[in-house]
Design a protein around this motif. Sequence first.
Motif, PDB file in Angstrom:
ATOM      1  N   ARG A  11     -32.185  19.710  36.963  1.00  0.00           N
ATOM      2  CA  ARG A  11     -33.182  20.780  36.923  1.00  0.00           C
ATOM      3  C   ARG A  11     -34.470  20.213  36.331  1.00  0.00           C
ATOM      4  N   LEU A  50     -46.922  24.687  40.047  1.00  0.00           N
ATOM      5  CA  LEU A  50     -46.195  24.114  41.176  1.00  0.00           C
ATOM      6  C   LEU A  50     -47.098  24.064  42.393  1.00  0.00           C
ATOM      7  N   SER A 107     -33.198  24.693  45.454  1.00  0.00           N
ATOM      8  CA  SER A 107     -33.772  26.004  45.159  1.00  0.00           C
ATOM      9  C   SER A 107     -34.869  25.849  44.123  1.00  0.00           C
ATOM     10  N   ILE A 108     -35.766  26.842  44.096  1.00  0.00           N
ATOM     11  CA  ILE A 108     -36.840  26.868  43.111  1.00  0.00           C
ATOM     12  C   ILE A 108     -36.856  28.243  42.463  1.00  0.00           C
ATOM     13  N   GLY A 123     -38.894  30.796  40.084  1.00  0.00           N
ATOM     14  CA  GLY A 123     -40.272  30.953  39.685  1.00  0.00           C
ATOM     15  C   GLY A 123     -40.533  32.165  38.826  1.00  0.00           C
ATOM     16  N   HIS A 149     -38.570  27.023  51.171  1.00  0.00           N
ATOM     17  CA  HIS A 149     -38.801  27.544  49.821  1.00  0.00           C
ATOM     18  C   HIS A 149     -40.001  28.482  49.739  1.00  0.00           C
ATOM     19  N   TYR A 184     -41.671  27.277  36.264  1.00  0.00           N
ATOM     20  CA  TYR A 184     -40.963  26.913  37.494  1.00  0.00           C
ATOM     21  C   TYR A 184     -39.849  25.936  37.190  1.00  0.00           C
ATOM     22  N   SER A 185     -38.734  26.129  37.893  1.00  0.00           N
ATOM     23  CA  SER A 185     -37.594  25.216  37.772  1.00  0.00           C
ATOM     24  C   SER A 185     -37.141  24.838  39.173  1.00  0.00           C
ATOM     25  N   ALA A 186     -37.160  23.542  39.448  1.00  0.00           N
ATOM     26  CA  ALA A 186     -36.669  23.027  40.720  1.00  0.00           C
ATOM     27  C   ALA A 186     -35.273  22.474  40.501  1.00  0.00           C
ATOM     28  N   LEU A 214     -46.447  23.412  46.412  1.00  0.00           N
ATOM     29  CA  LEU A 214     -45.489  23.221  47.495  1.00  0.00           C
ATOM     30  C   LEU A 214     -46.210  22.504  48.634  1.00  0.00           C
ATOM     31  N   VAL A 270     -34.605  19.292  47.097  1.00  0.00           N
ATOM     32  CA  VAL A 270     -34.703  20.494  46.280  1.00  0.00           C
ATOM     33  C   VAL A 270     -33.873  21.586  46.940  1.00  0.00           C
ATOM     34  N   ILE A 309     -43.965  19.426  45.026  1.00  0.00           N
ATOM     35  CA  ILE A 309     -42.795  19.309  45.892  1.00  0.00           C
ATOM     36  C   ILE A 309     -43.247  18.679  47.204  1.00  0.00           C
TER      37      ILE A 309
END
Length: 363
Positions: free
Chosen positions: A197, A203, A180-181, A183, A214, A188-190, A205, A178, A6
């Motif tokens: 998605r 991940l 939201s994330i 976890g 985040h 992980y889904s961004a 950051l 982005v 990210i």
Amino acid sequence: MATLVIGGGVVGLSIAYGLLKQGREVIVIDGSDTDARASRGNFGLVWIQGKGLEAPPYASWSRQSAGLWKQFSDELKESTNIDVAFSQIGGVEYFTEIGALEQEAADLSGLREKLGGDYPFEMLDHAQLKKLVPEIGLKVAGGIFSPMDGHVNPLLLLRALTEAVKRLGGRLQTGHSVTSIEGADHSYSALLADGTRIDGDALVLAAGLGSAEHGEDLGFKAPVRAQQGQVLITEKLPFFLKYPSGRIRQVNEGGVQIGASKAETDSEATDLSTLQELARYAVDVFPLLEHVQLVRSWAALRVMSPDGLPIYQRSAKYAGAHFVTCHSGITLAAAHAGLLPEWIDGRNTAPDLTFFSESRFDV
């Protein structure tokens, strides 16, 4: 599954480049051009002298990265055919007050002792410095030369890293915020602003000032703040400035870059008094600049931690999540590409970055 990075600035792209070289699948998610972007407004230094005066591990880490920079720049040129204009023949800090010069030399001597003597620099009086840099003015009391320092074109570096990541098979999602994330351990889904998605099993950051948004959700403190710096650029001049400094350097296209102001604000607006101060100092050091034309100026935001040092943190909440931030993304780019992937993978050959964890802010 992929590692989600990210942040698509120099820090994020350097990490992505290193991970791709290790054979990892990588997706870089980057924001819009309206976001604060330190990578597009920084001074372009690969700088060692003066860093880590109170934190020798930071001095050592920075120097380790500087030692990797030649190989790093050569790799990028071979991969992308982009010359990032890297030069590392040394740097000079100029002082107009003898007391400040002597204090800096004393501070560097103290750091050199803490590092076991391996920290080369030389204090030069006016006459000695003038032999090295004949263009200095009478107001220059002297300077400090260090062979450890250098500089690079940061915009070409950003372009080269972007191209190198693509050529290694990295996927870049640019212009996407982005929102939201989500976890879980190695999952992980961004979620992007357009509803897309993107999933990964790890991940990183590295979103600069955007990391604060985040960080908590991923188990990080992410205590980043903005610090403003303003810059002046002159017209293109015949090359005269062989050695960069922390405040003045001549870029590869010929313009002289003047900067190093510091203001604790998140404003990206320039102000006349700061620009006048920058110009005054530059003319004091190099009188030949008095009558050159200034072609542009800007303000950019540095990404700062509470103590100004980098943060490298593994999440205590979710396995596979890492937080990386620093305000020396150019200097540390070579280490982020060459050494940090081993830390992210948890290998026993990884550098020991315990000193830079968020736990230091607990006391």
